[in-house]
Design an enzyme around this catalytic site. Structure first.
Site, PDB file in Angstrom:
ATOM      1  N   THR A 287      41.081  27.683  41.152  1.00 31.29           N
ATOM      2  CA  THR A 287      42.474  27.335  40.822  1.00 31.29           C
ATOM      3  C   THR A 287      43.418  27.999  41.807  1.00 31.29           C
ATOM      4  O   THR A 287      43.145  29.081  42.325  1.00 31.29           O
ATOM      5  CB  THR A 287      42.896  27.884  39.442  1.00 31.29           C
ATOM      6  OG1 THR A 287      42.786  29.322  39.461  1.00 31.29           O
ATOM      7  CG2 THR A 287      42.081  27.286  38.329  1.00 31.29           C
ATOM      8  N   ASP A 288      44.560  27.370  42.022  1.00 32.28           N
ATOM      9  CA  ASP A 288      45.666  28.121  42.588  1.00 32.28           C
ATOM     10  C   ASP A 288      46.000  29.197  41.545  1.00 32.28           C
ATOM     11  O   ASP A 288      45.618  29.089  40.374  1.00 32.28           O
ATOM     12  CB  ASP A 288      46.867  27.216  42.869  1.00 32.28           C
ATOM     13  CG  ASP A 288      47.820  27.835  43.893  1.00 32.28           C
ATOM     14  OD1 ASP A 288      47.756  29.065  44.109  1.00 32.28           O
ATOM     15  OD2 ASP A 288      48.634  27.094  44.474  1.00 32.28           O
ATOM     16  N   TRP A 289      46.702  30.245  41.979  1.00 34.13           N
ATOM     17  CA  TRP A 289      46.873  31.422  41.107  1.00 34.13           C
ATOM     18  C   TRP A 289      47.708  31.076  39.871  1.00 34.13           C
ATOM     19  O   TRP A 289      48.884  30.775  39.959  1.00 34.13           O
ATOM     20  CB  TRP A 289      47.485  32.568  41.920  1.00 34.13           C
ATOM     21  CG  TRP A 289      46.445  33.444  42.557  1.00 34.13           C
ATOM     22  CD1 TRP A 289      46.397  34.816  42.492  1.00 34.13           C
ATOM     23  CD2 TRP A 289      45.289  33.050  43.317  1.00 34.13           C
ATOM     24  NE1 TRP A 289      45.280  35.273  43.155  1.00 34.13           N
ATOM     25  CE2 TRP A 289      44.590  34.228  43.665  1.00 34.13           C
ATOM     26  CE3 TRP A 289      44.760  31.835  43.712  1.00 34.13           C
ATOM     27  CZ2 TRP A 289      43.406  34.215  44.396  1.00 34.13           C
ATOM     28  CZ3 TRP A 289      43.583  31.806  44.438  1.00 34.13           C
ATOM     29  CH2 TRP A 289      42.923  32.984  44.774  1.00 34.13           C
ATOM     30  N   ALA A 291      46.996  28.475  37.884  1.00 31.14           N
ATOM     31  CA  ALA A 291      47.062  27.010  37.690  1.00 31.14           C
ATOM     32  C   ALA A 291      46.114  26.498  36.609  1.00 31.14           C
ATOM     33  O   ALA A 291      45.962  25.297  36.451  1.00 31.14           O
ATOM     34  CB  ALA A 291      46.797  26.289  39.013  1.00 31.14           C
TER      35      ALA A 291
END
Ligand SMILES: *[C@@H]1O[C@H](CO)[C@@H](O)[C@H](O)[C@H]1NC(C)=O
Ligand SMILES: *[C@@H]1O[C@H](CO)[C@@H](O)[C@H](O)[C@H]1NC(C)=O
Ligand SMILES: *[C@@H]1O[C@H](CO)[C@@H](O)[C@H](O)[C@H]1NC(C)=O
Ligand SMILES: *[C@@H]1O[C@H](CO)[C@@H](O)[C@H](O)[C@H]1NC(C)=O
Ligand SMILES: *[C@@H]1O[C@H](CO)[C@@H](O)[C@H](O)[C@H]1NC(C)=O
Ligand SMILES: *[C@@H]1O[C@H](CO)[C@@H](O)[C@H](O)[C@H]1NC(C)=O
Ligand SMILES: *[C@@H]1O[C@H](CO)[C@@H](O)[C@H](O)[C@H]1NC(C)=O
Length: 772
Positions: A287-289, A291
């Protein structure tokens, strides 16, 4: 990521109790169910392509793990290492853990590293070898610092929205150019055993509403939904991801936005379908941080690892397996993908001390693992130089001819007042949408793509050095909007910038204060040269045609050697060879609905919608379709010499190739038959001027029923005066095909294709046709 991610709601908890019962306003996510097709289950990694031995080792390793150990590999923990994210060690098996860190233009959050030319500068260089070398030397720094994975490179955003705040982190608005340069970057970085986290997958085309927010009444406004049809996603947004996976990219970062109203990190069509089935991706999805917005549903949709930590997985994964919500084989596949990546890149022997060079906090910054090296210097400088694009040069104002008095103006000429780990770590992240970076030269944009370089050689520093060496004089005024100009000045250099940062989209494509500095200097100086450090498109309509503005350089974001690189160009030690990787409009309104990001509105005020209704018609594809004359065309850039084009030859490898690619086992990147070369095009380019120069010969194809033309080849060649070079373009099946939504396959249409070769998308002296 930015450090403030935590303000985002992590759970898909909708609270609409305060909303007046307005019939129209959508208050439930159920309204959107079915917008994104369900694709289940997640295809397991198979070891396809050259991944077989890595998978064998990974499976053996996973076979030794307890359930708790397995679960611990699916998310980060609070990082004690100073890495942006950290997967913890399993000491009893000698697995030291995995350190991952920002970002694509240099390692962030530590010292003794270089600040490299940004993605947009690499895009402007149109130089494959340079992209590869930059990746290699940047990779050496990550490796030395013990960072297993670089959180980059960026191919999403592609740059659909002209004011997009992160467009500068990627290479170009064109998927072909972006795809070639990302491939070379991946190869270079991974040659140093460093994994690449290709981001952001997918449709992450604006910063506005990228994360959920809470409005003044306490209602949740969800992330913007990028609504992209099947044809457009294949022909535009997925294209460079496909190239990078073909080149071996080992990790994918799923993005903050929703995709057809389903969060990108739990979108089964995107992750299970496009990525893991069609493109045969063997690595893992992170994941993006912050997300992650679902629990088990995300794992079943194809998400493998959560960063920086998960609040919903953990022991719930094993509970879910016990109660049948998730298969045990899914958990095994998640961590097999993680471990296979580690073995694939030989990290078991290289990364024995993850995060060794990363400070555990900015205040205890000095572990002194020095990752800079003298051998990187030529690549750092060359990447900075080739990202400069000269777009105006009246009466050969450039290169400068031994000026005696140089007057320097503008807030962008001098170095930053502060450069420490903390200030560069936060570079721009506190800025608001309306801020311009007016306190010094801009060598990189803001947010997670910024880092703390070994030094910054500002333009004025390089100009002063030159004065010392050649006996010239320098005057300067960095602060006045209407400075006085010494009438004996041989040249007036005006430095302005166009700032952009992660977290915000830009407010405008130009600003009146900077424009005023230019026009005020130009009214008193007949030889005014403007240098723009632009983190994205910068329009110049109010002074582009000013007779006293004799030179304009889009300098982009050159990194720490910014001043030195510029001086090489100003004085002709290097001949400019950059070309615009986007279209500069005469007026921002020419970008139409793609000028600004989508905003929450009307019945979708809690579910902002961004409909990609324009299809593939972004940037030059849109300008060509609508017959809009640009200020500077996509691919445009001047040189100190001139080039002539002749002798176009188009040859088919097969007289009559099949309409669809032959079936074949899917390898990373997809059906390998898509990359068969079908047509070879060659032409002759002659240097007709007086100095050595590099030309970027460009090939565009007019595919039947598609855009007027699309970039499908480029060749950058160094040619001596009076000499010629042959440029070669190899067109693959995919390069000539369109996405067939019924067949779910790339279709090579029967019909007549137009082939154009020349200097830029609007200057194409050689033309031919090709018929299948
Ligand atoms: C999004 O919806 C369109 C139809 O409107 C469909 O063609 C496409 O495959 C969908 N993509 C995803 C990722 O859901
Ligand atoms: C899993 O991670 C937690 C948190 O770091 C740790 O306390 C625990 O010991 C780990 N479990 C195993 C089996 O390693
Ligand atoms: C399990 O999931 C629930 C609901 O998402 C969450 O509240 C809880 O914290 C999770 N448990 C763990 C151990 O993460
Ligand atoms: C199974 O366990 C998961 C994780 O705790 C939970 O989210 C889910 O609701 C459970 N399902 C059933 C049917 O018990
Ligand atoms: C520029 O510097 C001034 C004075 O130090 C400060 O108030 C301002 O916020 C800075 N602007 C930006 C955009 O950083
Ligand atoms: C250009 O510069 C000259 C010399 O300073 C000045 O006389 C002239 O008015 C300027 N031209 C314009 C259009 O401002
Ligand atoms: C740009 O377009 C806008 C909207 O059409 C118009 O108001 C403005 O005057 C134009 N600017 C220039 C410099 O032509």
């Amino acid at each position: 990521m930015v450090t403030s991610w935590g303000k985002a709601g992590l759970l898909l908890g909708l609270a609409f109790s305060n909303v007046a019962a307005t019939e129209d306003v959508i208050t439930s996510d159920t309204y959107f169910y079915g917008d994104s097709p369900a694709v289940y289950p997640t295809p397991e990694g198979t070891g396809a392509g050259d991944w077989a031995s890595a998978y064998k080792k990974a499976k053996a390793f996973v076979g030794k793990l307890s359930d708790d150990e397995k679960v611990n590999l699916t998310a980060g923990i609070s990082s004690k290492t100073g890495c942006s994210g950290y997967i913890q060690s399993i000491d009893r098996l000698g697995f030291p853990g995995i350190c991952v860190s920002d970002a694509g233009n240099g390692l962030r959050g530590t010292d003794y590293v270089n600040g490299w030319a940004s993605g947009i500068s690499v895009g402007a260089s149109w130089n494959r070898d340079l992209a590869n070398d930059r990746g290699t030397y940047m990779g050496k720094e990550y490796r030395k610092k013990g960072v297993n994975m670089i959180l980059g490179p960026v191919v999403g955003p592609l740059g659909r929205v002209a004011l997009g705040g992160r467009n500068w982190e990627g290479f170009s608005t064109d998927p072909y150019l972006s795809g070639i340069l990302v491939s070379e970057s991946v190869k270079g970085l991974q040659s140093q055993n460093v994994a690449t986290s290709l981001k952001h997958f997918i449709g992450n085309e604006q910063e506005t509403n990228r994360n959920p927010t809470t409005d003044s009444k306490g209602n949740t406004v969800q992330s913007v939904s990028s609504n992209i049809d099947d044809k457009t996603i294949h022909e535009l947004y997925l294209w460079p991801f496909q190239d990078a996976i073909l080149a071996g990219a080992t990790n994918i970062m799923c993005s903050y936005n929703r995709l057809n109203n389903s969060y990108a990190c739990q979108n089964s069509k995107a992750l299970n379908g496009l990525l893991k089935t069609e493109l045969g991706f063997q690595g893992y999805v992170v994941t993006d941080w912050g997300a992650q917005h679902a629990g088990i549903a995300g794992a079943n949709a194809g998400l493998d690892v959560v960063m920086p930590r998960s609040t919903t997985w953990n022991s719930n994964l094993t509970t879910a397996i016990a109660n049948g919500t998730m298969k045990a084989s899914r958990l095994d596949d998640m961590i097999t993908r993680v471990m296979a990546t580690w073995y694939y890149l030989g990290q078991d022997t290289v990364f024995t001390n993850p995060g060794v060079g990363m400070p555990s906090s900015a205040s205890a910054a000095h572990q002194a693992v020095i990752a800079t090296s003298q051998e990187a210097k030529p690549v750092l400088l060359q990447a900075a130089i080739e990202g400069h694009v000269l777009v105006k040069n009246t009466n050969k104002a450039l290169p400068l001819k031994s000026p005696k008095l140089i007057s320097v103006f503008g807030y962008d000429a001098y170095g930053p007042m502060t450069l420490d780990l903390v200030s560069s770590f936060n570079f721009g992240s506190t800025a608001t949408r309306s801020d311009l970076y007016k306190n010094g030269t801009q060598w990189v944009g803001g947010g997670s793509g910024a880092n703390s370089p070994a030094y910054v050689d500002a333009p004025i520093d390089a100009i002063q050095r030159r004065a010392y060496e050649d006996g010239s004089s320098v005057l300067w005024d960095f602060t006045s909007v209407n400075p006085s100009v010494d009438y004996t000045s041989d040249v007036c250099l005006v430095f302005i910038n166009a700032y952009a940062t992660e977290g915000f989209d830009r407010e405008a494509l130009s600003d009146s204060q900077s424009d005023s500095i230019v026009t005020n200097v130009a009214k008193n100086c007949a030889n005014t040269i403007v240098v723009v450090h632009n983190a994205g498109i910068r329009t110049v309509e109010s002074w582009a045609d000013h007779t006293n503005v004799t030179g304009i350089i889009y300098a982009h974001l050159p990194g720490q050697d910014t001043g030195r690189a510029l001086l090489e160009i100003l004085y002709g030690d290097s001949n400019p060879s950059g070309r615009l990787p986007y279209t500069v409009a005469k007026n921002g309104s020419n970008y139409g609905s793609l000028l600004e990001p989508a905003e929450p509105e009307g019945k979708f005020q809690y579910f902002p919608q961004s409909d990609f209704a324009e299809g593939v018609y972004i940037d030059y594809r849109a300008f060509d379709k609508d017959g809009i004359e640009p200020q500077y065309a996509f691919g445009y850039g001047l040189s100190y010499t001139t080039f002539d084009y002749s002798n176009l030859k188009v040859s088919k490898k097969l007289a009559s190739p099949s309409t669809y690619p032959a079936e074949a086992a899917i390898l990373p990147g997809g059906n390998p038959r898509l990359f068969d070369e079908l047509v070879t095009v060659t032409a002759t380019v002659k240097n007709t001027g007086g100095v050595d120069g590099k030309e970027v010969a460009q090939l565009y194809v007019g595919i039947p029923n598609g855009p007027v033309r699309q970039l499908r080849g480029f060749d950058k060649v160094l040619i001596k005066p009076g000499k010629s070079a042959t440029v070669t373009f190899r067109l693959t099946r995919r390069d000539l095909s369109t996405w067939d939504t019924i067949a779910q396959e790339w279709l090579l249409q029967r019909g007549t294709y137009k082939i154009y070769v020349g200097r830029n998308s609007r200057d194409l002296p050689l033309q031919a046709t090709l018929t299948f």
